[in-house]
Design a protein around this motif. Sequence first.
Motif, short mmCIF file in Angstrom:
data_model
loop_
_atom_site.label_atom_id
_atom_site.label_comp_id
_atom_site.label_asym_id
_atom_site.label_seq_id
_atom_site.Cartn_x
_atom_site.Cartn_y
_atom_site.Cartn_z
N GLN A 1 0.57 -1.34 -0.07
CA GLN A 1 0.04 -0.08 -0.03
C GLN A 1 0.88 1.35 -0.10
N GLN A 2 2.14 1.24 0.49
CA GLN A 2 2.88 2.29 0.54
C GLN A 2 3.72 2.48 -0.52
N HIS A 3 3.58 1.45 -1.79
CA HIS A 3 4.05 1.52 -3.02
C HIS A 3 5.76 1.30 -2.76
N GLN A 4 6.14 0.64 -1.82
CA GLN A 4 7.40 0.51 -1.60
C GLN A 4 8.02 -0.59 -2.74
N LEU A 5 7.24 -1.19 -3.36
CA LEU A 5 7.60 -2.13 -4.45
C LEU A 5 7.55 -1.49 -5.82
N GLY A 6 7.27 -0.29 -5.98
CA GLY A 6 7.04 0.23 -7.18
C GLY A 6 5.51 -0.20 -7.79
N LYS A 7 5.84 -0.12 -9.35
CA LYS A 7 4.72 -1.05 -10.28
C LYS A 7 4.65 -2.33 -9.82
N LEU A 8 3.74 -3.16 -9.67
CA LEU A 8 3.42 -4.51 -9.31
C LEU A 8 3.73 -5.13 -10.62
N ARG A 9 4.56 -6.27 -10.60
CA ARG A 9 4.68 -6.70 -12.13
C ARG A 9 3.80 -8.23 -12.09
N TYR A 10 4.37 -9.15 -11.29
CA TYR A 10 3.52 -10.54 -11.23
C TYR A 10 3.82 -10.94 -9.80
N GLY A 11 3.29 -12.00 -9.44
CA GLY A 11 3.61 -12.77 -8.30
C GLY A 11 3.49 -14.36 -8.36
N TYR A 12 3.96 -14.89 -7.72
CA TYR A 12 3.92 -16.61 -7.45
C TYR A 12 3.85 -17.02 -6.24
N ALA A 13 3.46 -18.32 -6.09
CA ALA A 13 3.40 -18.98 -4.81
C ALA A 13 3.55 -20.71 -4.98
N GLN A 14 4.12 -21.31 -4.14
CA GLN A 14 4.46 -22.58 -3.86
C GLN A 14 3.69 -22.95 -2.62
N ARG A 15 2.67 -24.00 -2.61
CA ARG A 15 2.13 -24.58 -1.36
C ARG A 15 2.14 -26.07 -1.68
N THR A 16 3.22 -26.65 -1.38
CA THR A 16 3.48 -28.05 -1.65
C THR A 16 3.75 -29.00 -0.23
#
Length: 367
Positions: free
Chosen positions: A141-156
């Motif tokens: 929310q504070q935009h510390q990541l800049g423009k968000l590009r993509y995300g990924y997750a692993q749950r195994t």
Amino acid sequence: MKIGIAVLGAGRWGVNLIRNFLEHPNSEVLAVVDPNRDALMAVQKQFNLHPSVILAADLSQVQELPGLDAVAIATPASTHYTLAATALQQAYHVLVEKPLALNLCEAIELCELAQKHQRQLFVDHTYLFHPAVDRGQRIIQQHQLGKLRYGYAQRTHFEPVRHDVDALWDLAVHDIAIFNTWLEQSPIQVSATGTVFPKSEVTSQSEEGINQEPGLADLVWVTLTYPDGFQAFIHLCWLNPDKQRRLTVVGSLGTLIFDEMLPETPLILQRGSSIRGGEEQNFWESAIPYGIASQRVPQPNTSIASRDILSLEQVEPLRRVCDRFLNCVQTNTPCPTSSGWGSVELIRILSALSKSLELGGQPLMLF
């Protein structure tokens, strides 16, 4: 005045609920319900329950219990709808483990029942009460990541394997809930592909405790596309020797990593960019180090200015769940984080993903 609670289910998660409600100053555990007598005896011994605590095999045995205000449901997913509906019709407040129900119509019906009887329907999406998720939301929310590009997750993991739902319904809801919370939006398009391992392969591992019913997907790949173009990719598996609980969001100025398998340092902020030739890093290229993609491709030029381990409040997420639920019961007001209606949206997404899975990965629009 303490809130009288009956906990339905004395398995792994039910035991955690019992412990938290026993320790909370505003609740009183009046009953534990489970058809497994050995499980009830184990709970009685573990917590040295007062003789007044009723141990019952069925909800019907405690429905008229004096002082009972609410039930907490930690039973197999296929039983959630029936148990929650019965409790709401008896005018009890309900805390129910995820998923709220196994189809959208039943989930909506439960929410309408709660409204009709003016009772709280609270869904235990525990990760939404994790300090790392709270802190991560503020970072984004504070935009510390800049423009968000993509995300990924692993749950195994290797086990446990469920018998009433597939890996998608068992595991994906956690990461979808976190992505939705961090992005403050819901996906508009979803797709899923999966694999049902041959029964012979699964039963050959039965000595390790696995007894999977045929027809349920053990390995699932999920793609979520959000209104602003952000995409999230999720790897889910029950039969993976490497236990993973990792979620990452990549932006133009940094990357946020939530890794539950690092309990001392679960949330890391890497400041810097991942750029090659003026273009943003491709997801599949970044996925190589984490075992998401199999083929080798050239790595992008990466500039990491710093790697910060973020401090977090030391509190058990489930303790916050129980505390919030009790507060909702006391005030008879819904929880914006984990209400029944909020869970309906997650079930809408899971239902669409199931349909995509049946169609071999066909992308489906949600709106």
